[in-house]
Design a protein around this motif. Sequence first.
Motif, short mmCIF file in Angstrom:
data_model
loop_
_atom_site.label_atom_id
_atom_site.label_comp_id
_atom_site.label_asym_id
_atom_site.label_seq_id
_atom_site.Cartn_x
_atom_site.Cartn_y
_atom_site.Cartn_z
N LYS A 202 27.20 -24.98 -45.90
CA LYS A 202 26.03 -24.24 -46.37
C LYS A 202 25.35 -23.58 -45.19
O LYS A 202 25.27 -24.14 -44.11
CB LYS A 202 25.04 -25.19 -47.03
CG LYS A 202 25.16 -25.30 -48.50
CD LYS A 202 24.00 -26.10 -49.06
CE LYS A 202 23.90 -25.90 -50.53
NZ LYS A 202 22.80 -26.66 -51.11
N LEU A 203 24.86 -22.39 -45.42
CA LEU A 203 24.10 -21.70 -44.38
C LEU A 203 22.68 -22.25 -44.33
O LEU A 203 22.12 -22.60 -45.38
CB LEU A 203 24.03 -20.20 -44.69
CG LEU A 203 25.31 -19.41 -44.57
CD1 LEU A 203 25.08 -17.98 -45.06
CD2 LEU A 203 25.78 -19.38 -43.14
N PRO A 204 22.09 -22.30 -43.15
CA PRO A 204 20.67 -22.66 -43.09
C PRO A 204 19.85 -21.64 -43.87
O PRO A 204 20.23 -20.47 -44.00
CB PRO A 204 20.34 -22.58 -41.59
CG PRO A 204 21.65 -22.65 -40.89
CD PRO A 204 22.67 -22.09 -41.84
N GLY A 205 18.73 -22.07 -44.41
CA GLY A 205 17.89 -21.20 -45.24
C GLY A 205 17.47 -19.92 -44.55
O GLY A 205 17.48 -18.85 -45.15
N GLU B 30 16.45 -22.71 -53.93
CA GLU B 30 17.77 -23.32 -53.72
C GLU B 30 18.27 -23.14 -52.30
O GLU B 30 18.82 -24.05 -51.73
CB GLU B 30 18.79 -22.75 -54.71
CG GLU B 30 18.60 -23.27 -56.11
CD GLU B 30 19.73 -22.83 -57.02
OE1 GLU B 30 20.89 -22.76 -56.55
OE2 GLU B 30 19.45 -22.56 -58.20
N PHE B 31 18.11 -21.96 -51.72
CA PHE B 31 18.64 -21.82 -50.37
C PHE B 31 17.65 -22.28 -49.31
O PHE B 31 18.03 -22.52 -48.18
CB PHE B 31 19.16 -20.41 -50.06
CG PHE B 31 18.15 -19.30 -50.01
CD1 PHE B 31 18.05 -18.41 -51.05
CD2 PHE B 31 17.35 -19.12 -48.90
CE1 PHE B 31 17.16 -17.36 -51.00
CE2 PHE B 31 16.46 -18.06 -48.84
CZ PHE B 31 16.35 -17.19 -49.90
N ASN B 32 16.40 -22.47 -49.66
CA ASN B 32 15.44 -23.02 -48.70
C ASN B 32 15.52 -24.53 -48.61
O ASN B 32 15.03 -25.12 -47.67
CB ASN B 32 14.01 -22.60 -49.05
CG ASN B 32 13.75 -21.16 -48.69
OD1 ASN B 32 14.36 -20.63 -47.79
ND2 ASN B 32 12.84 -20.52 -49.40
N PRO C 185 16.69 -30.09 -43.68
CA PRO C 185 15.32 -30.24 -43.19
C PRO C 185 14.80 -28.93 -42.62
O PRO C 185 15.53 -28.22 -41.91
CB PRO C 185 15.44 -31.31 -42.10
CG PRO C 185 16.88 -31.43 -41.79
CD PRO C 185 17.64 -30.87 -42.95
N GLN C 186 13.60 -28.59 -42.95
CA GLN C 186 13.00 -27.35 -42.48
C GLN C 186 12.22 -27.61 -41.21
O GLN C 186 11.30 -28.43 -41.20
CB GLN C 186 12.09 -26.74 -43.55
CG GLN C 186 12.82 -26.37 -44.82
CD GLN C 186 13.91 -25.33 -44.58
OE1 GLN C 186 13.67 -24.32 -43.94
NE2 GLN C 186 15.10 -25.60 -45.06
N LEU C 187 12.59 -26.96 -40.15
CA LEU C 187 11.91 -27.09 -38.87
C LEU C 187 11.13 -25.82 -38.61
O LEU C 187 11.56 -24.72 -38.97
CB LEU C 187 12.91 -27.33 -37.75
CG LEU C 187 13.74 -28.60 -37.88
CD1 LEU C 187 14.81 -28.66 -36.80
CD2 LEU C 187 12.86 -29.83 -37.80
N LYS C 188 10.01 -25.97 -37.96
CA LYS C 188 9.16 -24.83 -37.64
C LYS C 188 9.85 -23.96 -36.60
O LYS C 188 10.35 -24.46 -35.59
CB LYS C 188 7.83 -25.35 -37.10
CG LYS C 188 6.85 -24.27 -36.75
CD LYS C 188 5.55 -24.89 -36.22
CE LYS C 188 4.62 -23.80 -35.77
NZ LYS C 188 3.45 -24.36 -35.11
N LEU D 176 13.52 -13.67 -34.76
CA LEU D 176 14.59 -13.70 -35.76
C LEU D 176 14.62 -15.02 -36.54
O LEU D 176 15.37 -15.14 -37.50
CB LEU D 176 15.95 -13.47 -35.09
CG LEU D 176 16.17 -12.06 -34.56
CD1 LEU D 176 17.44 -12.02 -33.72
CD2 LEU D 176 16.25 -11.06 -35.69
N GLY D 177 13.85 -16.01 -36.11
CA GLY D 177 13.82 -17.29 -36.80
C GLY D 177 15.04 -18.15 -36.51
O GLY D 177 15.42 -19.00 -37.30
N LEU D 178 15.67 -17.95 -35.35
CA LEU D 178 16.90 -18.67 -35.02
C LEU D 178 16.70 -19.75 -33.97
O LEU D 178 17.66 -20.28 -33.44
CB LEU D 178 17.96 -17.67 -34.51
CG LEU D 178 18.40 -16.62 -35.53
CD1 LEU D 178 19.34 -15.62 -34.88
CD2 LEU D 178 19.05 -17.27 -36.74
N ILE D 179 15.46 -20.11 -33.65
CA ILE D 179 15.20 -21.11 -32.61
C ILE D 179 14.09 -22.05 -33.05
O ILE D 179 13.12 -21.62 -33.68
CB ILE D 179 14.86 -20.44 -31.25
CG1 ILE D 179 14.81 -21.44 -30.11
CG2 ILE D 179 13.55 -19.70 -31.32
CD1 ILE D 179 16.15 -21.76 -29.56
N THR D 180 14.28 -23.32 -32.79
CA THR D 180 13.24 -24.33 -32.99
C THR D 180 13.22 -25.20 -31.74
O THR D 180 14.07 -25.06 -30.86
CB THR D 180 13.54 -25.23 -34.22
OG1 THR D 180 14.72 -25.98 -33.96
CG2 THR D 180 13.71 -24.40 -35.49
#
Length: 169
Positions: free
Chosen positions: A11-14, A30-32, A36-39, A67-71
């Motif tokens: 599965k792809l990350p949300g 569903e895709f979110n 676990p959702q990280l900031k 881009l939302g690709l780093i936590t």
Amino acid sequence: MAGNQNSGRRKLPGNVHALRGNPSKLPSHEFNDSGPQLKVEAPPCPAFLSKDAKAEWKRIIKDLEILGLITKVDRGELAVYCQAWGDWKKAREKITQLEDSGYVETTPSGYKQMSAWMQLANRAEERMRKAGNSFGLNPSARASLGTGQVKQGELFPNEQADTARKYGL
């Protein structure tokens, strides 16, 4: 025999699914919920990185955040990429300085072999590619994110879309 939970595509990350434009037309809930959702937040640059690695960190961290690709938990993977880039740069500079002897050296028995600097550069490049794939830092990794689709027009300024366009996404 049928597959198990480990078979098939992962599965792809949300955030990646949303960045691709939701090609599967899944409802957002569903895709979110794919994990676990990280900031989305830039981690601090590790102090032990070399000067060149820190410069690379500073160069890309803001764009990865947009881009939302780093936590914060991605700090280690990004540090590996940046240090590999720093090592690669140093080895390539040494090869350039040594000119032809930077590529091939002669052993004591008279055989020609790849120079130690060239071997270091190649290994650093491999490390850089592996770690960079996690963040879409090369064309094939960006293609796997699937962001090269036709985009809908924008009514308002969108910093994330501008950064994606900057990298050809």
